[in-house]
Scaffold this motif. Sequence first.
Motif, PDB file in Angstrom:
ATOM      1  N   UNK A 211     -44.655  10.454  14.333  1.00 35.56           N
ATOM      2  CA  UNK A 211     -43.861  10.487  12.946  1.00 35.56           C
ATOM      3  C   UNK A 211     -42.941   9.557  13.062  1.00 35.56           C
ATOM      4  N   UNK A 212     -42.696   8.618  11.961  1.00 33.24           N
ATOM      5  CA  UNK A 212     -41.779   7.647  11.933  1.00 33.24           C
ATOM      6  C   UNK A 212     -40.992   8.007  10.675  1.00 33.24           C
ATOM      7  N   UNK A 213     -39.874   6.966  10.381  1.00 36.07           N
ATOM      8  CA  UNK A 213     -39.061   7.427   8.969  1.00 36.07           C
ATOM      9  C   UNK A 213     -39.027   6.358   7.885  1.00 36.07           C
ATOM     10  N   UNK A 214     -38.555   6.610   6.653  1.00 39.22           N
ATOM     11  CA  UNK A 214     -38.318   5.568   5.708  1.00 39.22           C
ATOM     12  C   UNK A 214     -37.159   4.643   6.528  1.00 39.22           C
ATOM     13  N   UNK A 215     -37.269   3.407   6.207  1.00 43.26           N
ATOM     14  CA  UNK A 215     -36.172   2.276   6.701  1.00 43.26           C
ATOM     15  C   UNK A 215     -35.227   2.547   5.711  1.00 43.26           C
ATOM     16  N   UNK A 216     -33.777   2.436   6.230  1.00 42.40           N
ATOM     17  CA  UNK A 216     -32.571   2.407   5.513  1.00 42.40           C
ATOM     18  C   UNK A 216     -31.539   1.562   6.195  1.00 42.40           C
ATOM     19  N   UNK A 217     -30.663   1.311   5.474  1.00 39.72           N
ATOM     20  CA  UNK A 217     -29.504   0.432   6.116  1.00 39.72           C
ATOM     21  C   UNK A 217     -28.862   1.255   7.068  1.00 39.72           C
ATOM     22  N   UNK A 218     -28.549   1.025   8.398  1.00 43.13           N
ATOM     23  CA  UNK A 218     -27.908   1.326   9.220  1.00 43.13           C
ATOM     24  C   UNK A 218     -26.510   1.205   9.432  1.00 43.13           C
ATOM     25  N   UNK A 219     -25.436   1.693   9.719  1.00 40.24           N
ATOM     26  CA  UNK A 219     -24.166   1.524   9.779  1.00 40.24           C
ATOM     27  C   UNK A 219     -23.693   1.954  11.226  1.00 40.24           C
ATOM     28  N   UNK A 220     -22.683   1.221  11.807  1.00 36.55           N
ATOM     29  CA  UNK A 220     -21.975   1.664  13.189  1.00 36.55           C
ATOM     30  C   UNK A 220     -20.631   1.564  13.153  1.00 36.55           C
ATOM     31  N   UNK A 221     -19.950   2.604  13.908  1.00 34.34           N
ATOM     32  CA  UNK A 221     -18.550   2.456  14.105  1.00 34.34           C
ATOM     33  C   UNK A 221     -18.333   2.843  15.574  1.00 34.34           C
ATOM     34  N   UNK A 222     -17.291   2.023  16.089  1.00 40.40           N
ATOM     35  CA  UNK A 222     -16.902   2.292  17.431  1.00 40.40           C
ATOM     36  C   UNK A 222     -15.669   2.911  17.528  1.00 40.40           C
ATOM     37  N   UNK A 223     -15.177   3.887  18.487  1.00 39.07           N
ATOM     38  CA  UNK A 223     -13.931   4.648  18.599  1.00 39.07           C
ATOM     39  C   UNK A 223     -13.658   4.340  20.045  1.00 39.07           C
ATOM     40  N   UNK A 224     -12.232   3.900  20.287  1.00 40.46           N
ATOM     41  CA  UNK A 224     -11.630   3.964  21.718  1.00 40.46           C
ATOM     42  C   UNK A 224     -10.807   5.001  22.078  1.00 40.46           C
ATOM     43  N   UNK A 225     -11.118   5.418  23.274  1.00 38.61           N
ATOM     44  CA  UNK A 225     -10.117   6.877  23.728  1.00 38.61           C
ATOM     45  C   UNK A 225      -9.394   6.356  24.997  1.00 38.61           C
ATOM     46  N   UNK A 226      -8.151   6.759  25.349  1.00 34.87           N
ATOM     47  CA  UNK A 226      -7.766   6.538  26.615  1.00 34.87           C
ATOM     48  C   UNK A 226      -8.374   7.364  27.768  1.00 34.87           C
ATOM     49  N   UNK A 227      -8.702   8.678  27.252  1.00 34.88           N
ATOM     50  CA  UNK A 227      -8.967   9.756  28.634  1.00 34.88           C
ATOM     51  C   UNK A 227     -10.387  10.076  28.218  1.00 34.88           C
ATOM     52  N   UNK A 228     -11.133  10.549  29.163  1.00 35.34           N
ATOM     53  CA  UNK A 228     -12.453  10.835  28.838  1.00 35.34           C
ATOM     54  C   UNK A 228     -12.671  12.123  28.203  1.00 35.34           C
TER      55      UNK A 228
END
Length: 341
Positions: A211-228
Amino acid sequence: MELTSQQRRYLQDIFGDRINFEKRERQLYSSDVAALPGLLSGMAGHSEPAAIVQPRDEDELVQIAVWAQNNKIPLIARGKATSGYGGTVPFQGGMVVEFNRMRKIMAIDTGACSIKVQPGAVWEDIDRRLRERGLTLKSYPTSYPASTAAGWLATGGAGIGSYEAGYFRDSVLQVRLVQPDGEIKVLSGEDLDLVVNASGISGFISSIEFRVMPLEKLEVQAFAFDQASAAAQFIEALYEEQVPLWSLSFSNPEAARYRNRMPLNPHHGPGRDRLEVPEQFIVLAAYWHSSSARELLGDMAAKHGGALLDDETALHEWENRFSPMKAKRLGPSLIPAEVVV
Ligand SMILES: Cc1cc2nc3c(=O)[nH]c(=O)nc-3n(C[C@H](O)[C@H](O)[C@H](O)COP(=O)(O)OP(=O)(O)OC[C@H]3O[C@@H](n4cnc5c(N)ncnc54)[C@H](O)[C@@H]3O)c2cc1C
């Protein structure tokens, strides 16, 4: 192990220039993408194949399987050898069966959102063909530019998109398997156990429909943390709140430190300005444009002490998803420190 001249003649008659007995070529096929540590290579012994054969279709796979069983010659399947755990290396001698000539896209069903491919089809090629039809992959490995569909199924199959889509087997509708005695089995559902994670020992996968899926616009966000621990709590909260993400990955400060020290364009082309990534725990979330993830992510990250990184950094991290091993260029014994959730 060497083949007799009679065996060589038989194979040459069938496979012509698709069988190779050259010493230099055989040496190239005596390892995979990773070099075995010295300690292990001593124990592993001689790993040069007697020949490399490149079948064109399922009928030829059956032919080679039956011949090898009658002649007691071990066969080892090889996609692009990116698995790096020795699964494609003929430690017991025998012949390497290479799938480079079985990489066709056999059918795409746009209505049913499914595709059927030969085992040696490479992920990037599959995705390119899907995108031409307004579809895309539900998941893929970060070795996407250079690894095969069968190689991923045979090694378990988790990667980008697995956060939403699960293991590759969860998308698989049907597999055709050429067993060691040449008999063909058609597998689906629980029967896929015979090939998933089997590293090729149950036979050759000759086609995969999934199975595959319909193509859509992808968005990305990144977040930084001091502690694991804060990054981990954020990830747990995303999971518990069922925030509709497609892919989720994280990297640690050590990985960022190595990436910041990497030479830019070390092999070719002009240098670029370096984009320094913060040497913190970075959580990278990818989601489809229509999902409600964007509204939820920022508030949840802030609640756990995470800082939203700018779009350029997020995009940089996303584009680097295909280079998890790049930092190895800095030294011989590094292990990648990025894990796909
Ligand atoms: C940079 C990099 C990133 C990676 N990222 C990921 C990732 O995100 N997720 C992940 O799971 N892995 C990852 N890997 C590991 C590897 O890329 C995957 O396991 C990949 O799917 C292997 O595909 P391949 O074509 O290279 O298979 P190969 O390494 O050639 O083969 C893998 C195994 O499958 C068997 N096999 C191959 N073809 C067939 C066939 N037709 N029938 C039966 N058995 C067969 C082989 O005998 C072998 O045991 C990564 C590796 C690298 C180097």
